[in-house]
Design a protein around this motif. Structure first.
Motif, PDB file in Angstrom:
ATOM      1  N   ARG A 523       0.812  -1.229   0.000  1.00 15.90           N
ATOM      2  CA  ARG A 523       0.000   0.000   0.000  1.00 15.90           C
ATOM      3  C   ARG A 523       0.842   1.273   0.000  1.00 15.90           C
ATOM      4  O   ARG A 523       0.768   2.100   0.906  1.00 15.90           O
ATOM      5  CB  ARG A 523      -0.984  -0.017   1.175  1.00 15.90           C
ATOM      6  N   LEU A 524       1.610   1.421  -1.070  1.00 19.40           N
ATOM      7  CA  LEU A 524       2.419   2.614  -1.259  1.00 19.40           C
ATOM      8  C   LEU A 524       1.590   3.887  -1.158  1.00 19.40           C
ATOM      9  O   LEU A 524       2.036   4.902  -0.617  1.00 19.40           O
ATOM     10  CB  LEU A 524       3.093   2.536  -2.629  1.00 19.40           C
ATOM     11  N   THR A 525       0.371   3.844  -1.679  1.00 20.95           N
ATOM     12  CA  THR A 525      -0.432   5.066  -1.792  1.00 20.95           C
ATOM     13  C   THR A 525      -1.506   5.187  -0.721  1.00 20.95           C
ATOM     14  O   THR A 525      -2.419   6.001  -0.868  1.00 20.95           O
ATOM     15  CB  THR A 525      -1.088   5.136  -3.183  1.00 20.95           C
ATOM     16  N   LEU A 526      -1.409   4.441   0.361  1.00 20.37           N
ATOM     17  CA  LEU A 526      -2.400   4.615   1.429  1.00 20.37           C
ATOM     18  C   LEU A 526      -2.365   6.042   1.945  1.00 20.37           C
ATOM     19  O   LEU A 526      -3.411   6.619   2.299  1.00 20.37           O
ATOM     20  CB  LEU A 526      -2.131   3.634   2.575  1.00 20.37           C
ATOM     21  N   MET A 527      -1.200   6.646   1.976  1.00 21.04           N
ATOM     22  CA  MET A 527      -1.072   8.023   2.457  1.00 21.04           C
ATOM     23  C   MET A 527      -1.823   9.013   1.571  1.00 21.04           C
ATOM     24  O   MET A 527      -2.104  10.145   1.991  1.00 21.04           O
ATOM     25  CB  MET A 527       0.399   8.419   2.551  1.00 21.04           C
ATOM     26  N   LEU A 528      -2.147   8.595   0.325  1.00 26.11           N
ATOM     27  CA  LEU A 528      -2.858   9.487  -0.606  1.00 26.11           C
ATOM     28  C   LEU A 528      -4.367   9.282  -0.562  1.00 26.11           C
ATOM     29  O   LEU A 528      -5.089   9.829  -1.394  1.00 26.11           O
ATOM     30  CB  LEU A 528      -2.379   9.249  -2.043  1.00 26.11           C
ATOM     31  N   GLU A 663      -8.133   2.686   7.743  1.00 27.03           N
ATOM     32  CA  GLU A 663      -6.746   2.650   8.207  1.00 27.03           C
ATOM     33  C   GLU A 663      -5.989   3.911   7.806  1.00 27.03           C
ATOM     34  O   GLU A 663      -5.106   4.366   8.544  1.00 27.03           O
ATOM     35  CB  GLU A 663      -6.066   1.381   7.693  1.00 27.03           C
ATOM     36  N   ALA A 664      -6.324   4.502   6.652  1.00 25.70           N
ATOM     37  CA  ALA A 664      -5.709   5.776   6.281  1.00 25.70           C
ATOM     38  C   ALA A 664      -6.121   6.864   7.263  1.00 25.70           C
ATOM     39  O   ALA A 664      -5.287   7.687   7.685  1.00 25.70           O
ATOM     40  CB  ALA A 664      -6.112   6.166   4.859  1.00 25.70           C
ATOM     41  N   ASN A 665      -7.385   6.868   7.644  1.00 21.11           N
ATOM     42  CA  ASN A 665      -7.851   7.860   8.611  1.00 21.11           C
ATOM     43  C   ASN A 665      -7.117   7.700   9.942  1.00 21.11           C
ATOM     44  O   ASN A 665      -6.724   8.691  10.580  1.00 21.11           O
ATOM     45  CB  ASN A 665      -9.354   7.717   8.819  1.00 21.11           C
ATOM     46  N   ALA A 666      -6.909   6.453  10.360  1.00 25.97           N
ATOM     47  CA  ALA A 666      -6.168   6.206  11.599  1.00 25.97           C
ATOM     48  C   ALA A 666      -4.733   6.701  11.479  1.00 25.97           C
ATOM     49  O   ALA A 666      -4.168   7.250  12.443  1.00 25.97           O
ATOM     50  CB  ALA A 666      -6.193   4.714  11.929  1.00 25.97           C
ATOM     51  N   LEU A 667      -4.136   6.537  10.304  1.00 23.87           N
ATOM     52  CA  LEU A 667      -2.773   7.012  10.086  1.00 23.87           C
ATOM     53  C   LEU A 667      -2.716   8.535  10.187  1.00 23.87           C
ATOM     54  O   LEU A 667      -1.851   9.089  10.877  1.00 23.87           O
ATOM     55  CB  LEU A 667      -2.293   6.548   8.709  1.00 23.87           C
ATOM     56  N   TYR A 668      -3.639   9.215   9.505  1.00 20.65           N
ATOM     57  CA  TYR A 668      -3.646  10.678   9.578  1.00 20.65           C
ATOM     58  C   TYR A 668      -3.797  11.149  11.027  1.00 20.65           C
ATOM     59  O   TYR A 668      -3.115  12.073  11.476  1.00 20.65           O
ATOM     60  CB  TYR A 668      -4.796  11.244   8.744  1.00 20.65           C
TER      61      TYR A 668
END
Length: 878
Positions: A523-528, A663-668
């Motif tokens: 998931r390279l682009t999870l941050m996007l 999971e992206a929301n949790a990362l942010y």
């Protein structure tokens, strides 16, 4: 004009400088700071131009400079010290030689891998598997473990990555000349090259020469098919790492496994090195090594196929590295049959028996394929995954090979990976530790984890820690700018367009790193996932974040290339390009700057698809904090004192978009609310982020000794190599034949083995309950005929039960014969069962094969349990 022939002109070193060639040919320089500094002093500008490669450096040093150095007494004294130090390192006793059980340890271990990441100067790796293999050899060298590495020499290595103007990945395959690499050809005493040969269908032959790299004390043998005696197709077998179609890959893996064993035999005959007692198959690519050893024992020594299999299994260790089925090589059975059938390789070994070894004979398996990992497991008495979680995943993944057993009983252990600290720790961090615990002790601690003084790191002053972290971040900023400028020029930009590059990144901004291969599960682009939210994070006026990203997609993976392009296009945006960058051509040279220079290392795979994830370990050894999904090693060792765990949305089934959103929301949220605030909290003494610095200390003190490759290799020696050597020695030809005969007899008789009745004869539970600490005495009637008690083990298995009456965290209790046999071959077994846990409690009984030469009772994949579940009981403990 293009040259019609290429060859290498070697420099002629003056006699006083001849030891430089010895130092250059031993890859210990790649992790030994003093040796690298010596080479750098030969020609600082040339060292930079040679990319830190001593072989290339010496090929380019002007003769006048060599003459000057040959007369420089100070340089010659340094050279003499470096040569003496290498000699002591190579020939002196180390941990292995001084081990109290040294006499029981294997005389030699052969370690097979399709790739090895030793140094950027020997580009024979693609990613984590190769870097792990390289670190394994280097740690083995530091410990004195007598390993022989075996791999292939790829004339184009893995691809070099660049970007098109629109951000699409481009692949380039440079030609590597072995004569320009730190290699020497293996030769017989008369000077002729040592070669191995494989028979191919249609009367063809595949020849390979053998190159040797010295990895400290460890020889690494690399097979090369680019020899004139081969036809055009055979010469290209070792052209590229992981290139070509199925037939090409199969030939590579045959050469690695079969040719590799033959190369080891030649090397040992030429050098007098002890023959390996243990063979370690690093992933299924090298699995054919077991077939060649069967051929040796069966065809050459007349042991018989079944007995040869047992002898091979006894001394073989198999490590699986991937929980992703797509990462396992599977070939069409017809292709394998063609290469091992009449006129093919391994003459005399029945092709039908070969095909059985790789057959997917379990539910859901494909009868038309040959599975390399399945063969690897069947030909190894000991197997392991590369983290505790990965071991559990692997037991579930391969449980079909042991039908009737719960996954917890599947005989796949785990040894968590480690990383070679002298390779990956920045010199600035080494010096920081050396000031506190002494240079010698710091070197020992980094190399093998032997120093008991890791706790001394906790005494390093806050200011010193922060100053080093700032220096490393500043170095990374400069490295990024240089690489980014070069990348944009490759993409067609002119210097006049690139003034903005000088303001990319800031050495005082929180820096997050993310670098790895680019399969979809990483998931390279999870941050996007939410681009606007990411922009706000990057551009926050008070607590900005900057991100450095790198990674390669497989050349055939257009989906991975699209992920790279998506990330590149975001990072090209003039609004954020000073805060987020993508660096092409991720490799060891880049990584050695990237890990130390980041404050936070990000890892967000789909759990549990990351087998280990050693990049976070390398970052941690440099004082970088981990921000990761609880997968691989992070699931095992995470503590809030030294990092953050990204919550996962397990249980959403196939709704991947929903899972990624959550999971992206949790990362942010973690970055916004916990990571960035802690980094920018400067309320401490002298305006330092004291809570952040304390997390850096805890990372070094708590994780440091755990993540070392020295710890990993010691575990392999003690838990896998030494037991495998013991089994190898115990299985002489007579014992191998006896064991093979016994297994055949047990398999034939097993359908008649049964648990017929189970009862508790004393201290039975009253009304379904019993007191904690009570003991049940079980009596069991089992049918064994024609087997005898010495052929089996009868066990009670007991523990807490869930709502479906499945035993969790069960313990086994042996039961002993108390009577029998009767006329029908039935035996009575009895034994105590301790009720040692409160809550819902249950037990069952099972019968397993037993033999002193089995590594585990599950080895045969045979188990007999009660058919009538009413015959066994459960109780509620108070």
């Amino acid at each position: 004009m293009k040259a019609i022939r290429r060859f290498t002109v070697r420099p002629v070193l003056p006699e006083p400088l001849m030891p430089l060639a010895e130092l250059a040919r031993n890859l210990r320089w790649s992790w030994h700071t003093e040796t690298r500094e010596l080479f750098q002093s030969v020609d600082p500008e040339g060292w930079q131009a040679a990319g830190g490669d001593p072989v290339r450096l010496l090929a380019a040093v002007p003769a006048a400079r060599l003459a000057e150095l040959a007369a420089d007494r100070r340089f010659l004294r340094r050279l003499a010290v470096a040569v003496a130090d290498l000699d002591d390192y190579v020939h002196g006793g180390r941990w292995y030689q001084t081990n109290e059980n040294a006499a029981d340890l294997p005389a030699a271990i052969a370690y097979f891998s399709p790739e090895f990441g030793i140094t950027a100067a020997l580009p024979q790796y693609s990613g984590g598997l190769g870097i792990l293999a390289g670190d394994h050899l280097k740690a083995a060298s530091d410990l004195g473990v007598p390993i022989i590495g075996v791999g292939l020499l790829y004339r184009h290595g893995y691809f070099r990555q660049s970007l098109s103007r629109d951000g699409w990945q481009q692949e380039h395959y440079p030609v590597l000349d072995p004569h320009e690499l730190p290699l020497a050809m293996l030769r017989h005493e008369d000077g002729t090259p040592a070669r191995v040969s494989l028979t191919l269908p249609g009367g063809r032959t595949l020849h390979a020469q053998v190159w040797q790299a010295l990895v400290g004390r460890v020889p690494l043998l690399l097979l090369d098919s680019d020899v004139e005696d081969n036809d055009a197709g055979a010469r290209e077998v070792t052209d590229r790492l992981y290139g070509g179609g199925s037939d090409h890959r199969l030939l590579q893996e045959m050469l690695l496994g079969i040719g590799g064993v033959r190369a080891v035999r030649a090397y040992c005959a030429i050098t007098g090195h002890p023959d390996p007692e243990v063979f370690h198959t690093n992933e299924g690519h090298a699995g054919f090594l077991g077939l060649e050893r069967i051929r040796e024992l069966d065809g050459e020594q007349g042991l018989g196929f079944d007995a040869a299999v047992e002898a091979v299994r006894a001394g073989t260790v198999f490590t699986t590295h991937t929980p992703v089925p797509a990462g396992i090589d599977r070939f069409e059975r017809s292709l394998v049959a063609r290469h091992f059938g009449e006129g093919g390789e391994l003459r005399g070994v029945p092709v039908d028996r070969i095909l059985e070894l790789g057959a997917e004979t379990y539910p859901g398996g494909d009868p038309g394929v040959f599975n390399m990992a399945v063969m690897g497991l069947r030909l190894a008495q000991r197997a392991n995954g590369v983290s505790t979680l990965h071991g559990a995943v692997s037991r579930g993944m391969f449980a079909g090979l042991w039908p009737g057993f719960d996954p917890v009983d599947v005989p796949i252990a785990s040894v968590t990976n480690g990383v070679h600290a002298p390779t990956w720790v920045a010199p600035e961090v080494v010096r920081l530790g050396a000031r506190q615990i002494g240079a010698g002790r710091a070197e020992d601690a980094l190399a093998v984890g032997a120093s008991p003084r890791w706790d001394a790191v906790a005494q390093i002053p806050d200011q010193d820690v922060w100053d080093v972290r700032r220096i490393l971040r500043e170095q990374l900023v400069q490295e990024v700018r240089d690489r980014l400028r070069a990348s944009w020029k490759q993409r067609g930009a002119a210097d006049a367009e690139l003034g903005w590059v000088d303001s990319v990144l800031d050495p005082d901004v929180l820096t997050i790193g993310f670098a790895r291969r680019v399969p979809s599960y990483k998931r390279l682009t999870l941050m996007l996932r939410d681009p606007e939210r990411l922009r706000r994070l990057l551009l926050d006026p008070d607590r900005p974040v900057q991100i450095v990203v790198a990674g390669k997609a497989h050349p055939a993976d257009d989906g991975g290339k699209r992920l790279v392009q998506e990330l590149v296009r975001f990072s090209d945006d003039p609004r954020v390009r000073h805060r987020i960058v993508f660096l092409p051509d991720y490799g060891m040279a880049m990584a050695q700057k990237l890990y130390p220079g980041c404050d936070v290392w990000l890892n967000n795979p789909l759990r549990p698809l990351e087998a280990c994830g050693t990049s976070g370990m390398k970052a941690a050894l440099n004082g970088c904090l981990n921000l990761s999904v609880l997968d691989g090693w992070w699931d095992e060792w995470f503590e809030p004192d030294f990092g953050w765990a990204i919550p996962t949305a397990d249980g959403l089934g196939t709704d991947e978009d929903r899972r990624d959103d959550l999971e992206a929301n949790a990362l942010y949220e973690l970055i916004e609310e916990r990571v960035a605030p802690r980094f920018y909290d400067r309320a401490g003494r002298a305006g330092l982020p004291v809570r952040w610095i304390e997390m850096v200390r805890r990372t070094l003190v708590s994780l440091g000794p755990k993540v070392l490759a020295g710890r990993m290799v010691r575990e392999y020696v003690e838990r896998l190599y030494a037991p495998a050597a013991h089994s190898h020695r115990a299985l002489d030809p007579a014992a191998a034949r006896d064991l093979a005969w016994w297994k055949g007899r047990v398999r034939a008789a097993w359908p008649r083995v049964a648990v017929e009745h189970v009862e508790a004869v004393t201290a039975a539970p009253v009304a379904g309950t019993a007191e904690l600490g009570a003991t049940l005495t079980l009596r069991v009637r089992v049918a064994l005929d024609p087997l005898a008690p010495e052929d089996v083990e009868v066990q009670a298995v007991a523990g807490r039960v869930d709502a479906q009456d499945v035993i969790r965290d069960g313990r086994t209790f042996p039961l002993k014969p108390a009577g029998g046999p009767d006329l029908e071959g039935r035996w009575v077994y009895e034994g105590p069962l301790a009720l040692d846990r409160t809550g819902p409690f249950g037990y069952t009984v099972r019968v397993l094969p037993a033999h002193p030469l089995l590594a585990t009772p599950a080895e045969l994949g045979l188990v007999a349990a009660p058919v009538d579940t009413d015959a066994v009981g459960g109780v509620l403990l108070r």
